[in-house]
Enzyme design. Sequence first.
Site, PDB file in Angstrom:
ATOM      1  N   SER A   1      45.051  36.949  40.200  1.00  0.00           N
ATOM      2  CA  SER A   1      44.985  36.437  41.223  1.00  0.00           C
ATOM      3  C   SER A   1      44.265  35.027  41.193  1.00  0.00           C
ATOM      4  O   SER A   1      44.495  34.045  41.907  1.00  0.00           O
ATOM      5  CB  SER A   1      44.654  37.215  42.590  1.00  0.00           C
ATOM      6  OG  SER A   1      43.272  37.814  42.289  1.00  0.00           O
ATOM      7  N   ASN A   2      43.138  35.214  40.421  1.00  0.00           N
ATOM      8  CA  ASN A   2      42.420  34.041  40.207  1.00  0.00           C
ATOM      9  C   ASN A   2      43.065  32.843  39.510  1.00  0.00           C
ATOM     10  O   ASN A   2      42.707  31.660  39.903  1.00  0.00           O
ATOM     11  CB  ASN A   2      40.939  34.290  39.612  1.00  0.00           C
ATOM     12  CG  ASN A   2      40.038  34.791  40.244  1.00  0.00           C
ATOM     13  OD1 ASN A   2      39.258  33.904  41.146  1.00  0.00           O
ATOM     14  ND2 ASN A   2      39.738  36.214  40.118  1.00  0.00           N
TER      15      ASN A   2
ATOM     16  N   HIS B   1      32.725  36.528  37.733  1.00  0.00           N
ATOM     17  CA  HIS B   1      32.202  37.824  37.791  1.00  0.00           C
ATOM     18  C   HIS B   1      32.293  38.258  39.258  1.00  0.00           C
ATOM     19  O   HIS B   1      31.653  37.565  40.242  1.00  0.00           O
ATOM     20  CB  HIS B   1      31.069  37.925  37.266  1.00  0.00           C
ATOM     21  CG  HIS B   1      30.620  39.335  36.997  1.00  0.00           C
ATOM     22  ND1 HIS B   1      30.921  40.298  36.333  1.00  0.00           N
ATOM     23  CD2 HIS B   1      29.655  39.788  37.754  1.00  0.00           C
ATOM     24  CE1 HIS B   1      30.248  41.417  36.526  1.00  0.00           C
ATOM     25  NE2 HIS B   1      29.324  41.182  37.426  1.00  0.00           N
TER      26      HIS B   1
ATOM     27  N   LEU C   1      36.152  41.439  24.731  1.00  0.00           N
ATOM     28  CA  LEU C   1      34.811  40.400  24.719  1.00  0.00           C
ATOM     29  C   LEU C   1      35.622  39.269  23.676  1.00  0.00           C
ATOM     30  O   LEU C   1      36.292  39.244  22.747  1.00  0.00           O
ATOM     31  CB  LEU C   1      34.008  41.189  23.742  1.00  0.00           C
ATOM     32  CG  LEU C   1      32.641  40.526  23.508  1.00  0.00           C
ATOM     33  CD1 LEU C   1      31.831  40.327  24.741  1.00  0.00           C
ATOM     34  CD2 LEU C   1      31.565  41.422  22.511  1.00  0.00           C
TER      35      LEU C   1
END
Length: 194
Positions: free
Chosen positions: A12-13, A108, A91
Amino acid sequence: MKIAVFASGGGSNFSAVQKKILEGCLKSSIDLVVSNNSRCGAAEKASLYGIEFFHISGRTHPDPLKYREALLEKLASTGIELILLAGYMKLVPDYLIAAYPRRILNIHPGILPEYGGKGMYGINVHKAVIEAGAKESGVTVHIVDENYDTGPVVRQEKVPVLPEDTPETLAVRVLRKEHDTYWRAVKDFEEGKF
Ligand code: GRF
């Protein structure tokens, strides 16, 4: 400027930034979506937008050296200048950070550094915020360095925590704020603010 979005989940971002690009709010374009998960929502969205999707994982490339070569080659041949992590559950390797210094951003779903670090992702962040009795949570965009959630913060927005909030209701409000935050960080980057 050409952007690659790295995503493992719903995307969605990614979609929110792409919409701002289509609205003409940004000069950049998203030219590549990279994922370790070929069946994630971000993959589907990339196909809807006609953006190239690149699946790379320990399964597609079991040999770490080949993995590295393939990833760097794909980014370079696409002409990628900025990488946006958007729900990327791996990562970022040091060689990628070295290849894109201060050119990898992450979003975040909480305030950093307080609510970050290993294991602090997704609903865990919202649980921690509510357990701490915090009145405010938020959204943080930061430059990615070698550790989880520790790079310099480039944008932070506050989100109120309501008395009746559960981690799930807070998550919805924070995600909505993320969608109005990431593209602004990209704009700041375009304008040379960091
Ligand atoms: C977002 O909450 C983001 O902050 C975190 O992962 C989630 C991704 O959601 N890093 P989506 O895939 O963009 O919907």
